[in-house]
Write a protein that holds these residues in place. Structure first.
Motif, PDB file in Angstrom:
ATOM      1  N   GLN A  79      -8.575  -0.568   4.190  1.00 17.49           N
ATOM      2  CA  GLN A  79      -7.803   0.252   5.094  1.00 17.49           C
ATOM      3  C   GLN A  79      -7.307  -0.554   6.282  1.00 17.49           C
ATOM      4  O   GLN A  79      -7.186  -0.047   7.380  1.00 17.49           O
ATOM      5  CB  GLN A  79      -8.652   1.401   5.582  1.00 17.49           C
TER       6      GLN A  79
ATOM      7  N   SER B 188       2.249   4.927   0.809  1.00 22.27           N
ATOM      8  CA  SER B 188       2.267   5.576   2.118  1.00 22.27           C
ATOM      9  C   SER B 188       1.541   6.910   2.043  1.00 22.27           C
ATOM     10  O   SER B 188       1.338   7.469   0.967  1.00 22.27           O
ATOM     11  CB  SER B 188       3.705   5.746   2.599  1.00 22.27           C
ATOM     12  N   LEU B 189       1.147   7.405   3.214  1.00 24.83           N
ATOM     13  CA  LEU B 189       0.360   8.640   3.284  1.00 24.83           C
ATOM     14  C   LEU B 189       1.076   9.811   2.639  1.00 24.83           C
ATOM     15  O   LEU B 189       0.465  10.685   2.038  1.00 24.83           O
ATOM     16  CB  LEU B 189       0.071   8.979   4.745  1.00 24.83           C
TER      17      LEU B 189
ATOM     18  N   TYR C   3     -17.715   0.887  12.621  1.00 25.31           N
ATOM     19  CA  TYR C   3     -18.637  -0.094  12.065  1.00 25.31           C
ATOM     20  C   TYR C   3     -19.183  -1.034  13.114  1.00 25.31           C
ATOM     21  O   TYR C   3     -20.352  -1.366  13.102  1.00 25.31           O
ATOM     22  CB  TYR C   3     -17.955  -0.897  10.954  1.00 25.31           C
TER      23      TYR C   3
ATOM     24  N   ARG D 287      -4.627  -1.287   7.042  1.00 24.60           N
ATOM     25  CA  ARG D 287      -3.443  -0.681   7.615  1.00 24.60           C
ATOM     26  C   ARG D 287      -3.785   0.310   8.719  1.00 24.60           C
ATOM     27  O   ARG D 287      -3.079   0.467   9.698  1.00 24.60           O
ATOM     28  CB  ARG D 287      -2.683   0.048   6.502  1.00 24.60           C
TER      29      ARG D 287
ATOM     30  N   ASP E  40       4.100  10.384  10.244  1.00 23.81           N
ATOM     31  CA  ASP E  40       3.979  10.665   8.814  1.00 23.81           C
ATOM     32  C   ASP E  40       4.111  12.162   8.542  1.00 23.81           C
ATOM     33  O   ASP E  40       3.630  12.983   9.313  1.00 23.81           O
ATOM     34  CB  ASP E  40       2.607  10.203   8.296  1.00 23.81           C
TER      35      ASP E  40
ATOM     36  N   GLY F 191     -14.310   6.773   0.099  1.00 23.80           N
ATOM     37  CA  GLY F 191     -12.890   6.593  -0.143  1.00 23.80           C
ATOM     38  C   GLY F 191     -11.960   7.392   0.747  1.00 23.80           C
ATOM     39  O   GLY F 191     -10.740   7.295   0.609  1.00 23.80           O
ATOM     40  N   ALA F 192     -12.495   8.162   1.675  1.00 19.03           N
ATOM     41  CA  ALA F 192     -11.617   8.907   2.582  1.00 19.03           C
ATOM     42  C   ALA F 192     -10.846   7.928   3.461  1.00 19.03           C
ATOM     43  O   ALA F 192     -11.332   6.855   3.783  1.00 19.03           O
ATOM     44  CB  ALA F 192     -12.440   9.856   3.450  1.00 19.03           C
ATOM     45  N   VAL F 193      -9.627   8.318   3.828  1.00 19.35           N
ATOM     46  CA  VAL F 193      -8.808   7.486   4.715  1.00 19.35           C
ATOM     47  C   VAL F 193      -8.992   7.989   6.142  1.00 19.35           C
ATOM     48  O   VAL F 193      -8.913   9.187   6.402  1.00 19.35           O
ATOM     49  CB  VAL F 193      -7.324   7.559   4.305  1.00 19.35           C
ATOM     50  N   TYR F 194      -9.252   7.068   7.059  1.00 21.12           N
ATOM     51  CA  TYR F 194      -9.511   7.428   8.454  1.00 21.12           C
ATOM     52  C   TYR F 194      -8.401   6.945   9.369  1.00 21.12           C
ATOM     53  O   TYR F 194      -7.975   5.795   9.287  1.00 21.12           O
ATOM     54  CB  TYR F 194     -10.868   6.847   8.915  1.00 21.12           C
ATOM     55  N   MET F 195      -7.924   7.824  10.225  1.00 22.32           N
ATOM     56  CA  MET F 195      -6.933   7.449  11.235  1.00 22.32           C
ATOM     57  C   MET F 195      -7.300   8.080  12.568  1.00 22.32           C
ATOM     58  O   MET F 195      -7.312   9.304  12.703  1.00 22.32           O
ATOM     59  CB  MET F 195      -5.550   7.949  10.819  1.00 22.32           C
ATOM     60  N   LEU F 196      -7.596   7.218  13.540  1.00 26.40           N
ATOM     61  CA  LEU F 196      -7.816   7.724  14.897  1.00 26.40           C
ATOM     62  C   LEU F 196      -6.472   7.799  15.606  1.00 26.40           C
ATOM     63  O   LEU F 196      -5.468   7.285  15.115  1.00 26.40           O
ATOM     64  CB  LEU F 196      -8.735   6.780  15.670  1.00 26.40           C
TER      65      LEU F 196
ATOM     66  N   MET G 293       0.837  -1.193   0.000  1.00 24.41           N
ATOM     67  CA  MET G 293       0.000   0.000   0.000  1.00 24.41           C
ATOM     68  C   MET G 293       0.879   1.253   0.000  1.00 24.41           C
ATOM     69  O   MET G 293       1.879   1.301   0.696  1.00 24.41           O
ATOM     70  CB  MET G 293      -0.887  -0.007   1.239  1.00 24.41           C
TER      71      MET G 293
ATOM     72  N   ALA H 237     -16.006   7.394   4.520  1.00 26.29           N
ATOM     73  CA  ALA H 237     -15.197   6.200   4.278  1.00 26.29           C
ATOM     74  C   ALA H 237     -15.688   5.433   3.059  1.00 26.29           C
ATOM     75  O   ALA H 237     -14.895   4.959   2.241  1.00 26.29           O
ATOM     76  CB  ALA H 237     -15.218   5.294   5.509  1.00 26.29           C
TER      77      ALA H 237
ATOM     78  N   ILE I 256     -13.713   0.176  -1.933  1.00 19.79           N
ATOM     79  CA  ILE I 256     -12.999   1.330  -1.376  1.00 19.79           C
ATOM     80  C   ILE I 256     -13.688   1.647  -0.063  1.00 19.79           C
ATOM     81  O   ILE I 256     -14.910   1.694  -0.008  1.00 19.79           O
ATOM     82  CB  ILE I 256     -13.139   2.583  -2.260  1.00 19.79           C
ATOM     83  N   GLY I 257     -12.929   1.897   0.949  1.00 24.31           N
ATOM     84  CA  GLY I 257     -13.522   2.325   2.220  1.00 24.31           C
ATOM     85  C   GLY I 257     -14.464   1.293   2.788  1.00 24.31           C
ATOM     86  O   GLY I 257     -14.060   0.355   3.427  1.00 24.31           O
TER      87      GLY I 257
ATOM     88  N   SER J 141      -8.487   2.155  12.053  1.00 28.02           N
ATOM     89  CA  SER J 141      -9.392   3.156  12.611  1.00 28.02           C
ATOM     90  C   SER J 141     -10.834   3.066  12.153  1.00 28.02           C
ATOM     91  O   SER J 141     -11.717   3.597  12.796  1.00 28.02           O
ATOM     92  CB  SER J 141      -8.889   4.547  12.247  1.00 28.02           C
ATOM     93  N   LEU J 142     -11.056   2.454  11.010  1.00 22.20           N
ATOM     94  CA  LEU J 142     -12.420   2.423  10.520  1.00 22.20           C
ATOM     95  C   LEU J 142     -13.304   1.504  11.331  1.00 22.20           C
ATOM     96  O   LEU J 142     -14.463   1.792  11.566  1.00 22.20           O
ATOM     97  CB  LEU J 142     -12.449   1.944   9.067  1.00 22.20           C
TER      98      LEU J 142
END
Ligand SMILES: Nc1nc2c(ncn2[C@@H]2O[C@H](COP(=O)(O)OP(=O)(O)O)[C@@H](O)[C@H]2O)c(=O)[nH]1
Ligand SMILES: [Mg+2]
Lengths: 491, 233
Positions: B71, A3-4, B81, B73, A296, A269-274, A1, A266, B45-46, B76-77
């Motif tokens: 995701q 990277s950010l 859910y 990786r 990052d 397609g948004a990327v989520y990071m808590l 994948m 999401a 996606i997502g 967080s998602l």
């Protein structure tokens, strides 16, 4: 994948509070590259909903001063209380706001199709607490009549007062046109209570009814705003079914709307990071470089975040209590065919409470009672959310209100308080700021019913992210995604 | 309630799919919802949201399915859910040992973080790639799992023992042939305790399950008594 850091993001949204989340929803079909982060390990920011465990770590966090707009947070568990269920059986809301049926957020949730994933419940009656004036008279709760039918049938007020109230309700519905407009305009900026006194010759009790309908925190709402809010209340009545004007999202109020919005983000397609915040940033003309706490380094065309520095003005004291009773009598549908309400509202007018030390409540205290239908507590219990302006001995006043309520509702044994969470919510910036590639949302509103002005900065931010491509008519207007259609008509 | 042919009580159940990338989560949903399969599916996606009804003899369950993806990786998602989810399908690919490790990780996280009482089904997918799963016969007990020419890397026994220890439902499926797919969802529907379907349990609430729907406020147009029963929103 990849990277950010390999991506040039169109927007980084920091925080998953309501406004940031609604922005994620608004952008969910835009095709923009979106990174949505939150320094917290949970979704919802200032609008989150917590299990008991979550609440505990939030309180610890808040006492380290790391939640900018929260102070004096603490939890109290009575020693003798048994019957508290496991942590995850609770979902205590930081923003238990009710939403009027005519609120624009509901139209946006419908047009964006996000409403399909939210369960809404009816908000029922508004009550007023009246203290006992002497030892012979019990303190009690009086239901506020707020529809024509209720005004007719109530026994709480005299025939003369009924006529006055009716006259006023009619006036409000028509207050934006002549001749009513002229009647109130000269009073527009003075308190609504004064207007009620002067123009309607209303006494203290009726004034209290009407102020309660406005949910004004200081009780001093001006005539212009007050009439608008009451009109919203009246015109919201019956919109989604008989007998209720406002609704509440199951599982923790605005928290649920924030999460549903993030999910839509999401899906888009948004990327989520808590657990990821912004450590430092370098701002260039049309780009921001962010160093994230995850290590990052990323580049984005825009950064959207929320303000979290206190403005120094009076905050709001909050007490969240779990009680071991379903408080069934508060959740009765008052109209035939109405859904059973899951939320009831009680107002303690200014001056109706006093602490042991003799301090009187200078401002109204509002109590929103949630039944287990809200999913916020197990069956057989209820969650009480108390709010008042944080002046004087706010903790003492809130405790008194809790105590007074518990004794006013129970004819036999008073329900037990199983859990208490207290904190003070501080006000911050009240307008949004756009500075180059950075957009900052204002601090969350302390109001008890959802305020549509929260939506404006979201649309503003959306416009900035979309640039030329922003077509206002398409804002928050989406088709259902494939498979999400309601295919289930009963055979 | 207005109907003379009283409809069965209907409840919504939120179900989340979790598992390593490419184990076939989206394919299982596609099979269940559309009875379809795509050989080289574009990865989700997502996350995607789909709904499908499941008719039981005494009630109807409407699954609101959240398919997560892409995701892994950034874990967080997932919390978003499985929050308030009443059921979870944790999927692994029975030709890929690492995917079971990942599945166990998800099970542990669900047990730690999700709603108490969540119904979890462990699903070993791609059964068609194994000897016992091909074509018609599901009865080749002696295929054992270690035969050459068999892509199976995780024996039924191993996964089943684990599932029993953890109190999970367990199935081996093929999204490709459709084998056991509906069965997974039906088993989940049956395993959801009636009590968690009706948040309404006031004294004397006799049709409590149906009441759940009755209490919901429908934002979609006027309250039509027929639409009310069927529409969860
Ligand atoms: N042979 C076989 N292939 C499958 C099966 N289920 C999924 N696949 C394939 O595995 C790949 C990944 O599937 P997908 O559903 O996207 O997995 P996800 O990432 O878990 O959602 C795709 O190429 C599918 O066609 C199955 O049961 N048997
Ligand atoms: Mg997928």
């Amino acid at each position: 994948m990849e990277s950010l850091g390999d991506t040039l993001w169109d927007v980084v949204i920091s925080g998953t509070g309501l406004q940031q989340s609604l922005l994620a929803l608004a952008l969910s079909r835009s095709g923009k590259k979106i990174l949505h982060i939150d320094p917290n390990e949970f979704y919802g920011g200032s609008e989150a909903a917590f299990s008991l465990q979550d609440a505990k770590s939030w309180v610890t966090h808040a006492s380290n001063g790391s939640c900018g707009l929260v102070k004096s947070a603490s939890i109290a568990l009575p020693e003798d209380a048994t019957g508290l269920s496991p942590s995850r059986a609770y979902s205590l809301a930081l923003a238990p706001q009710l939403i009027h049926a005519r609120s624009a957020i509901l139209s946006q949730l419908v047009s964006s199709r996000a409403y399909r994933q939210v369960e809404f419940l009816a908000v029922g009656s508004f009550f007023i607490f009246s203290p006992s004036r002497d030892s012979a008279e019990a303190s009690g709760l009086t239901r506020i009549p707020s529809t024509r039918e209720e005004v007719f049938s109530t026994t709480a007020i005299s025939a003369k007062e009924k006529r006055l109230l009716m006259k006023f309700l009619k006036f409000v519905l028509d207050h934006e046109s002549s001749p009513h407009l002229e009647t109130w305009q000269e009073h527009a900026d003075s308190p609504l209570v004064d207007f009620l006194q002067k123009e309607f010759k209303m006494g203290g009790e009726l004034q209290t009814y009407i102020i309660t309908l406005t949910l004004s925190l200081d009780g001093q709402i001006n005539t212009r705003d007050g009439l608008a809010v009451i009109r919203r209340h009246l015109s919201s009545m019956g919109v989604y079914g008989p007998g209720f004007a406002a609704i509440y999202p199951k599982w923790g109020g605005l928290s649920e709307i924030a999460q549903v919005s993030c999910r839509a983000g999401a899906v888009g397609g948004a990327v989520y990071m808590l657990g990821t915040g912004i450590e430092t940033m370098e701002i260039a003309e049309d780009e921001v470089e962010l160093h994230l706490t995850s290590g990052d380094n990323i580049k984005t065309r825009m950064l959207v975040r929320a303000d979290d520095s206190p403005s120094g003005q009076t905050g709001v004291g909050r007490l969240v209590a779990v009680v071991g009773s379903p408080l069934t009598s508060l959740f009765e549908a008052t109209v035939e065919g109405a859904p059973r309400p899951a939320v009831a509202l009680i107002a303690f007018p200014a001056g109706s409470l006093s602490t042991a030390a003799g301090e009187e409540s200078a401002y109204p205290v509002y109590l929103s009672v949630h039944s287990s239908e809200t999913g916020e507590c197990p069956v057989g219990q209820s969650v009480l959310y108390l709010t008042t302006l944080a002046t004087g001995n706010v903790t003492g006043i809130l405790e008194r209100a809790l105590d007074a309520f518990i004794h006013a509702t129970s004819d036999s044994q008073a329900p037990q308080v199983l859990y208490r969470l207290q904190y003070e919510q501080l006000p911050g910036a009240d307008t949004a700021r756009a500075e180059g590639p950075i957009f900052t949302f204002p601090a969350p509103s302390p109001s008890l019913s959802f305020d549509d002005s929260v939506l404006e900065p979201v649309q503003e931010a959306w416009k900035k992210v979309m640039g030329e491509a922003a077509a206002e008519a398409e804002y928050m207007v989406f088709e259902d995604r494939e498979g999400a259609m309601d295919d289930d008509v009963y055979e | 309630m207005a109907d003379s042919s009283a409809p069965k009580p209907s409840s919504s159940v939120k179900l989340v799919l979790l598992g390593e990338a490419a184990v076939g989560k989206s394919s299982l949903v596609l099979r269940f919802v559309n009875n379809d399969f795509q050989e080289n599916k574009e990865p989700t996606i997502g996350a995607a949201f789909l709904t499908q009804k499941c008719n039981l003899p005494t009630r109807t369950i409407k699954f609101e399915i959240w398919d997560t993806a892409g995701q892994e990786r950034f874990a967080s998602l997932a919390p978003m859910y499985y929050r308030n989810a009443q059921a979870a399908l944790v999927v692994y690919d029975l030709t890929k040992p690492t995917s079971l490790i990942k599945a166990k990780h998800w099970v542990a996280e669900l047990q730690r973080q999700a709603s108490p009482g969540i119904v979890i089904a462990l699903v070993g997918n791609k059964l068609d790639l194994t000897e016992d799963g091909t074509g018609s016969g599901g009865d080749a007990e002696d295929a054992g799992g270690e035969d050459s020419g068999d892509a199976r890397k995780i024996s039924t026994e191993e996964a089943k023992t684990y599932a029993e220890e953890e109190g999970l439902l367990f199935f081996e499926t093929s999204a490709k042939t459709g084998f056991n797919v509906t069965e997974v969802f039906t088993a989940i529907a049956n395993a959801i305790p009636e009590t968690s379907l009706k948040t309404a349990r006031g004294p004397g609430a006799s049709h409590a399950a149906a009441r759940t729907e009755e209490q919901r406020v429908n934002l979609n147009g006027p309250r039509d008594p027929n639409a009310k029963e069927g529409c969860a929103c």
